[in-house]
Design a protein around this motif. Structure first.
Motif, PDB file in Angstrom:
ATOM      1  N   UNK A  75       0.827  -1.209   0.000  1.00 60.99           N
ATOM      2  CA  UNK A  75       0.000   0.000   0.000  1.00 60.99           C
ATOM      3  C   UNK A  75       0.859   1.257   0.000  1.00 60.99           C
ATOM      4  N   UNK A  76       1.905   1.238   0.826  1.00 61.05           N
ATOM      5  CA  UNK A  76       2.796   2.399   0.893  1.00 61.05           C
ATOM      6  C   UNK A  76       3.520   2.616  -0.429  1.00 61.05           C
ATOM      7  N   UNK A  77       3.904   1.506  -1.088  1.00 60.97           N
ATOM      8  CA  UNK A  77       4.596   1.623  -2.379  1.00 60.97           C
ATOM      9  C   UNK A  77       3.692   2.264  -3.423  1.00 60.97           C
ATOM     10  N   UNK A  78       2.448   1.814  -3.515  1.00 60.37           N
ATOM     11  CA  UNK A  78       1.522   2.378  -4.506  1.00 60.37           C
ATOM     12  C   UNK A  78       1.309   3.864  -4.241  1.00 60.37           C
ATOM     13  N   UNK A  79       1.160   4.209  -2.965  1.00 60.60           N
ATOM     14  CA  UNK A  79       0.984   5.615  -2.600  1.00 60.60           C
ATOM     15  C   UNK A  79       2.226   6.429  -2.953  1.00 60.60           C
ATOM     16  N   UNK A  80       3.399   5.852  -2.673  1.00 60.09           N
ATOM     17  CA  UNK A  80       4.656   6.538  -2.986  1.00 60.09           C
ATOM     18  C   UNK A  80       4.780   6.794  -4.483  1.00 60.09           C
ATOM     19  N   UNK A  81       4.530   5.759  -5.295  1.00 55.09           N
ATOM     20  CA  UNK A  81       4.683   5.900  -6.742  1.00 55.09           C
ATOM     21  C   UNK A  81       3.685   6.916  -7.312  1.00 55.09           C
ATOM     22  N   UNK A  82       2.469   6.923  -6.809  1.00 54.42           N
ATOM     23  CA  UNK A  82       1.478   7.911  -7.266  1.00 54.42           C
ATOM     24  C   UNK A  82       1.920   9.328  -6.914  1.00 54.42           C
ATOM     25  N   UNK A  83       2.460   9.495  -5.719  1.00 57.29           N
ATOM     26  CA  UNK A  83       2.945  10.813  -5.297  1.00 57.29           C
ATOM     27  C   UNK A  83       4.089  11.279  -6.180  1.00 57.29           C
ATOM     28  N   UNK A  84       5.001  10.364  -6.503  1.00 52.48           N
ATOM     29  CA  UNK A  84       6.135  10.717  -7.366  1.00 52.48           C
ATOM     30  C   UNK A  84       5.664  11.182  -8.741  1.00 52.48           C
ATOM     31  N   UNK A  85       4.634  10.522  -9.251  1.00 53.65           N
ATOM     32  CA  UNK A  85       4.108  10.907 -10.565  1.00 53.65           C
ATOM     33  C   UNK A  85       3.410  12.260 -10.502  1.00 53.65           C
ATOM     34  N   UNK A  86       2.651  12.465  -9.444  1.00 51.05           N
ATOM     35  CA  UNK A  86       1.952  13.753  -9.293  1.00 51.05           C
ATOM     36  C   UNK A  86       2.948  14.895  -9.141  1.00 51.05           C
ATOM     37  N   UNK A  87       4.046  14.634  -8.477  1.00 46.56           N
ATOM     38  CA  UNK A  87       5.085  15.646  -8.293  1.00 46.56           C
ATOM     39  C   UNK A  87       6.037  15.713  -9.478  1.00 46.56           C
ATOM     40  N   UNK A  88       5.794  14.824 -10.457  1.00 38.84           N
ATOM     41  CA  UNK A  88       6.568  14.780 -11.699  1.00 38.84           C
ATOM     42  C   UNK A  88       8.065  14.576 -11.455  1.00 38.84           C
ATOM     43  N   UNK A  89       8.371  13.745 -10.474  1.00 39.63           N
ATOM     44  CA  UNK A  89       9.764  13.421 -10.199  1.00 39.63           C
ATOM     45  C   UNK A  89      10.214  12.306 -11.141  1.00 39.63           C
ATOM     46  N   UNK A  90      11.369  12.474 -11.715  1.00 36.61           N
ATOM     47  CA  UNK A  90      11.894  11.490 -12.660  1.00 36.61           C
ATOM     48  C   UNK A  90      13.384  11.281 -12.414  1.00 36.61           C
ATOM     49  N   UNK A  91      13.952  10.354 -13.148  1.00 36.84           N
ATOM     50  CA  UNK A  91      15.399  10.154 -13.136  1.00 36.84           C
ATOM     51  C   UNK A  91      15.963   9.861 -11.753  1.00 36.84           C
ATOM     52  N   UNK A  92      17.139  10.411 -11.503  1.00 40.85           N
ATOM     53  CA  UNK A  92      17.838  10.146 -10.256  1.00 40.85           C
ATOM     54  C   UNK A  92      17.075  10.645  -9.036  1.00 40.85           C
ATOM     55  N   UNK A  93      16.352  11.735  -9.196  1.00 42.42           N
ATOM     56  CA  UNK A  93      15.576  12.241  -8.070  1.00 42.42           C
ATOM     57  C   UNK A  93      14.574  11.185  -7.598  1.00 42.42           C
ATOM     58  N   UNK A  94      13.966  10.517  -8.551  1.00 38.50           N
ATOM     59  CA  UNK A  94      12.986   9.485  -8.209  1.00 38.50           C
ATOM     60  C   UNK A  94      13.658   8.239  -7.660  1.00 38.50           C
ATOM     61  N   UNK A  95      14.783   7.840  -8.235  1.00 40.05           N
ATOM     62  CA  UNK A  95      15.511   6.666  -7.765  1.00 40.05           C
ATOM     63  C   UNK A  95      15.943   6.859  -6.315  1.00 40.05           C
ATOM     64  N   UNK A  96      16.531   8.012  -6.036  1.00 36.83           N
ATOM     65  CA  UNK A  96      17.017   8.281  -4.679  1.00 36.83           C
ATOM     66  C   UNK A  96      15.854   8.372  -3.697  1.00 36.83           C
ATOM     67  N   UNK A  97      14.762   8.993  -4.127  1.00 37.22           N
ATOM     68  CA  UNK A  97      13.575   9.082  -3.260  1.00 37.22           C
ATOM     69  C   UNK A  97      13.030   7.705  -2.937  1.00 37.22           C
ATOM     70  N   UNK A  98      13.014   6.804  -3.926  1.00 34.45           N
ATOM     71  CA  UNK A  98      12.516   5.449  -3.699  1.00 34.45           C
ATOM     72  C   UNK A  98      13.422   4.691  -2.732  1.00 34.45           C
ATOM     73  N   UNK A  99      14.728   4.832  -2.891  1.00 30.92           N
ATOM     74  CA  UNK A  99      15.661   4.171  -1.985  1.00 30.92           C
ATOM     75  C   UNK A  99      15.476   4.659  -0.547  1.00 30.92           C
ATOM     76  N   UNK A 100      15.273   5.967  -0.400  1.00 29.75           N
ATOM     77  CA  UNK A 100      15.079   6.532   0.938  1.00 29.75           C
ATOM     78  C   UNK A 100      13.744   6.089   1.531  1.00 29.75           C
TER      79      UNK A 100
END
Length: 408
Positions: A75-100
């Motif tokens: 559930x947290x992963x789906x919420x995280x990925x949706x938030x990343x898309x809404x915030x239009x985060x891509x590339x390394x910013x998204x990779x690092x955010x996912x790792x954190x």
């Protein structure tokens, strides 16, 4: 090295290496817990969603771990990925955010579990998503093992040089930010052991100044699919426009994987009865004349479960990587008795002239030389296809033996 039973905790994002580490540990009764971002068991409600939704998540499961203690964050992963898309985060910013994000979730779980251990467990985590986990583990007095997924910063230097050579393919590629590598060096410093999958990785880590006494080579484990065991490969007496030589490139379509050399070879082999199947997610800018080239079949991304058909139907597998931690697709190709043309900058699966051929250099000229040779002598392919899987066919039992012998 701790010897108490059930004392490993495995942390990983995704289904890396088909969950080989936790599977090997679980089979020997040494896995305490698997902590992962997603786990979609056959009974999960996610399986009842339309098949076109969350397709990648459907492969986040392995029947070998059905009885294991698994802590996912669906559930947290789906919420995280949706938030990343809404915030239009891509590339390394998204990779690092996912790792954190993953580490934050994992630490909450580890904190709840930490009181149940009578002996210090071993915490295993893959690189780039391990620093905060290792800090927590060290505070508890636990042992730490880093699974290094690639050859590190030296590999990035190789790739950067390739993008400088071929700026026309750059696309959206960006080098990793400085803090990414700073974090990695801290992970290496906190690790009691750094596990790499090939001598090539070890060589590049040592070149980057990583403590060589910590680095140990543990080849990938791979279990061939049942259908591959009795698979019989056939070749025509000669290749023709009606039955061309089918060359398979399967993996990320990026410069690190040697795609520039492949496309260079395509252009010089215009008119020959050779067909290139390029299977994988395109992450470079493909020139228009190559997008419509009659000898290239662009397949695009496919799920792991769909790759078997391409291994079965191809005549030779092309793996001209500039650098890889190992290159699991080599083992997959070999399972289907598919000869390989590979570079030397990866795991040593190919025995030159036996089950495939090794490129001295990764460039179009070297690839052309091998393909023209095979085009006029299909018997070489036939003989190579008859060779059994050779170097580095590791088993779950062998992997567990290697893990117990790590110098912690």
């Amino acid at each position: 090295m701790p010897t108490a039973p059930y004392n490993w905790i495995s942390c990983q994002i995704g289904a890396r290496e088909h969950y080989s580490i936790p599977r090997a540990l679980h089979q020997q009764g040494q896995l305490s817990h698997l902590i992962t971002d997603a786990w979609v068991s056959p009974k999960s409600v996610l399986n009842f969603l339309p098949k076109n939704l969350l397709a990648n998540l459907r492969e986040r499961y392995h029947s070998d771990l059905e009885e294991a203690s698994v802590y996912p964050f669906n559930s947290s992963l789906i919420q995280f990925e949706l938030t990343q898309r809404l915030q239009k985060k891509t590339g390394w910013e998204r990779v690092i955010a996912r790792n954190q994000w993953f580490q934050q979730q994992a630490i909450k779980t580890l904190a709840r579990l930490s009181h149940h251990f009578t002996h210090p467990p071993i915490l295993f985590s893959y690189s780039y998503a391990a620093l905060e986990l290792f800090k927590f583990a060290k505070q508890q007095g636990w042992y730490t093992v880093l699974g290094q997924i690639d050859p590190g910063i030296q590999e990035e230097m190789i790739v950067t040089q390739e993008y400088e050579r071929y700026p026309q393919y750059r696309g959206n590629w960006q080098s990793a930010p400085v803090e990414y590598w700073q974090t990695w060096r801290e992970e290496c410093a906190l690790a009691d052991c750094i596990m790499v999958n090939s001598h090539w990785s070890r060589q590049l880590l040592e070149k980057a100044g990583i403590n060589s006494e910590k680095i140990q080579v543990v080849p990938l484990v791979y279990t061939p699919p049942e259908a591959a065991k009795n698979f019989s490969r056939t070749y025509p007496e000669s290749f023709s426009p009606e039955r061309p030589l089918r060359v398979l490139f399967l993996g990320q379509v990026i410069l690190r994987k040697g795609i520039a050399a492949v496309l260079e070879a395509v252009e010089h082999l215009q008119g020959y009865p050779i067909e290139f199947w390029i299977v994988g997610n395109q992450q470079i800018k493909i020139p228009p004349h190559l997008q419509t080239h009659p000898q290239i079949r662009w397949v695009g991304h496919v799920n792991r479960s769909e790759t078997a058909q391409f291994y079965q139907q191809a005549d030779v597998f092309l793996f001209p990587t500039l650098s890889d931690g190992f290159g699991l697709t080599q083992l997959e190709a070999q399972a289907w008795k598919l000869p390989i043309i590979a570079s030397r900058c990866c795991g040593e699966v190919v025995v030159d002239g036996v089950n495939g051929w090794l490129l001295d250099e990764v460039n179009g000229e070297a690839i052309i030389k091998f393909l023209l040779n095979l085009l006029t002598d299909s018997e070489k392919l036939r003989k190579s296809a008859q060779k059994k899987l050779l170097a580095y066919q590791n088993s779950q039992g062998n992997l567990f033996d290697a893990l117990t012998k790590l110098n912690l």
